[in-house]
Design a protein around this motif. Structure first.
Motif, PDB file in Angstrom:
ATOM      1  N   ILE A  60      39.017  37.598  41.266  1.00  0.00           N
ATOM      2  CA  ILE A  60      37.751  36.892  41.062  1.00  0.00           C
ATOM      3  C   ILE A  60      37.941  35.383  41.228  1.00  0.00           C
ATOM      4  O   ILE A  60      36.988  34.663  41.459  1.00  0.00           O
ATOM      5  CB  ILE A  60      37.071  37.219  39.706  1.00  0.00           C
ATOM      6  N   LYS A 114      48.838  50.083  34.108  1.00  0.00           N
ATOM      7  CA  LYS A 114      48.238  50.678  32.914  1.00  0.00           C
ATOM      8  C   LYS A 114      47.213  49.691  32.340  1.00  0.00           C
ATOM      9  O   LYS A 114      47.401  48.496  32.512  1.00  0.00           O
ATOM     10  CB  LYS A 114      49.313  51.029  31.876  1.00  0.00           C
ATOM     11  N   SER A 145      44.323  44.180  38.328  1.00  0.00           N
ATOM     12  CA  SER A 145      43.270  43.346  37.738  1.00  0.00           C
ATOM     13  C   SER A 145      43.134  43.700  36.263  1.00  0.00           C
ATOM     14  O   SER A 145      43.892  44.495  35.720  1.00  0.00           O
ATOM     15  CB  SER A 145      41.948  43.589  38.481  1.00  0.00           C
ATOM     16  N   GLY A 191      50.249  40.958  38.804  1.00  0.00           N
ATOM     17  CA  GLY A 191      49.885  41.047  40.221  1.00  0.00           C
ATOM     18  C   GLY A 191      50.839  40.209  41.073  1.00  0.00           C
ATOM     19  O   GLY A 191      51.351  40.669  42.099  1.00  0.00           O
TER      20      GLY A 191
END
Ligand code: NAP
Length: 338
Positions: free
Chosen positions: A36, A97, A74, A14
């Motif tokens: 999160i 993926k 995520s 990310g």
């Protein structure tokens, strides 16, 4: 036009993607993030040096009026939910993926996208964007070695952590070969078999390592892939295609060769991120370009994500049974024909 992106999941890849979308690529800006772990997410974007709004709830990010497109990076089991929500919002979505952790989950996404009526999904399979794979594909497409008959491939990592399990050799590692070899050969798989050679002493007690996966395709090509995730010496991706009139091999990444100290030597990469770093740039630039042109012509589709998942399911079954397992891939719907 600048595409305003919301990124869900600000962990390792990310952060890499936020960096390239913000600092390297043309026509994109990361305006929103979700994870999160709020503190870690905010620290990550501060380090990258961008001003993006944090959303505690990924669904609020997806619906936000100033977010044009979503990037899902995520944890794998969350992908299906976030991709389906992006389609429901009518927004383009790039999903790392796996597209979903089961073939059934991928199929739900395919069905939702077809129902939406326009392609919105690109899956993060980057190898077809890698220049060395593209050179190999051109050689095959230009008939340099006649019809491909068999392939010898390697997917080696120096080491993996304790949490890596035997099935991850398929769903996390081989999944890249499952995607790129379909693309390379323009073919689909028909069966899979898995063989376990002598186990390395470097693997954890719960991991069978190395493994050999033998795939057969509709055209009758046999693919032999060695997966060895504790090979110690480097990150080594190889692909050799044996054809009717010759052999074509995946070019090695460019490294300076040395003649010194009585040796002829060339470094092997160790970090996977470096091996495909340019391919990640090209695939995400293609995502931005797809959005700008309104035409998803480049990159892995939801159908490609589904195809890889169908093959992966059969490979995992073959790991467990020791048998040759059939891979039953339905015909590609016209919606996804290129
Ligand atoms: P990672 O470092 O663990 O990052 C995942 C991030 O997502 C973590 O920050 C995690 O938080 C967060 N997260 C987990 N559940 C979430 C939820 N429900 N909502 C929002 N955020 C959530 O993993 P990674 O290595 O970046 O991998 C992420 C995905 O990219 C995986 O699917 C992986 O297979 C894929 N990937 C692809 C490639 C490639 O070559 N294409 C390479 C690497 C990774 P916590 O850490 O607090 O759990």
């Amino acid at each position: 036009m600048t595409v305003r992106i919301g990124v869900i999941g600000t962990g390792a890849i990310g952060q890499e993607h936020i960096q390239r979308l913000s600092k390297k690529l043309v026509g994109s800006q990361v305006v929103a993030i979700n994870d999160i772990n709020e503190t870690a997410a905010k620290t990550a974007v501060n380090r990258i040096g961008i001003d993006a709004q944090f959303y505690a709830n990924a669904h609020d990010l997806i619906k936000a009026s100033d977010v044009d497109a979503i990037v899902v990076t995520s944890w794998g089991p969350t992908h299906e939910e976030f991709v389906l929500a992006s389609i429901a919002a009518g927004k383009p979505v790039f999903c790392e993926k796996p597209l979903a952790v089961t073939a059934a989950g991928c199929k739900k996404i395919v069905d939702a996208e077809i129902k939406h009526g326009k392609r919105l999904v690109q899956v993060g399979f980057m190898r077809p964007f890698d220049s060395t794979y593209r050179q190999l594909k051109s050689a095959l497409d230009n008939d340099e070695i006649g019809q491909p008959l068999l392939l010898n491939c390697k997917h080696f990592n120096p080491e993996v952590g304790d949490s890596y399990t035997t099935d991850m050799a398929i769903v996390d590692t081989l999944i890249h070969e499952l995607d790129v070899l379909r693309w390379l050969l323009d073919d689909d798989y028909t069966s899979a078999r898995v063989i376990y050679p002598r186990k390395t002493s470097k693997a954890s007690s719960h991991l069978m390592d190395p493994q050999i996966v033998i795939l057969e395709t509709k055209k009758g090509i046999v693919i032999n892939t060695e997966i060895f995730v504790n090979c110690q010496y480097g990150y080594d991706i190889q692909c050799e295609v044996v054809g009717e009139t010759g052999i074509a091999s995946l070019p090695e990444p460019t490294q300076v060769p040395f003649r010194k100290g009585g040796n002829l030597q060339r470094a092997i990469l160790v970090d996977w991120k470096k091996r495909f770093i340019d391919a990640y740039d090209v695939e995400l630039q293609a995502f931005i370009n797809n959005i700008v042109t309104g035409n998803f012509t480049e990159g892995a589709s939801a159908w490609d994500g589904y195809a890889a998942a169908v093959a992966a399911d059969a490979c995992v079954k073959a790991q467990q049974t020791g048998n040759v397992e059939a891979i039953v891939m339905p015909a590609t719907p016209s919606f996804y024909k290129k």
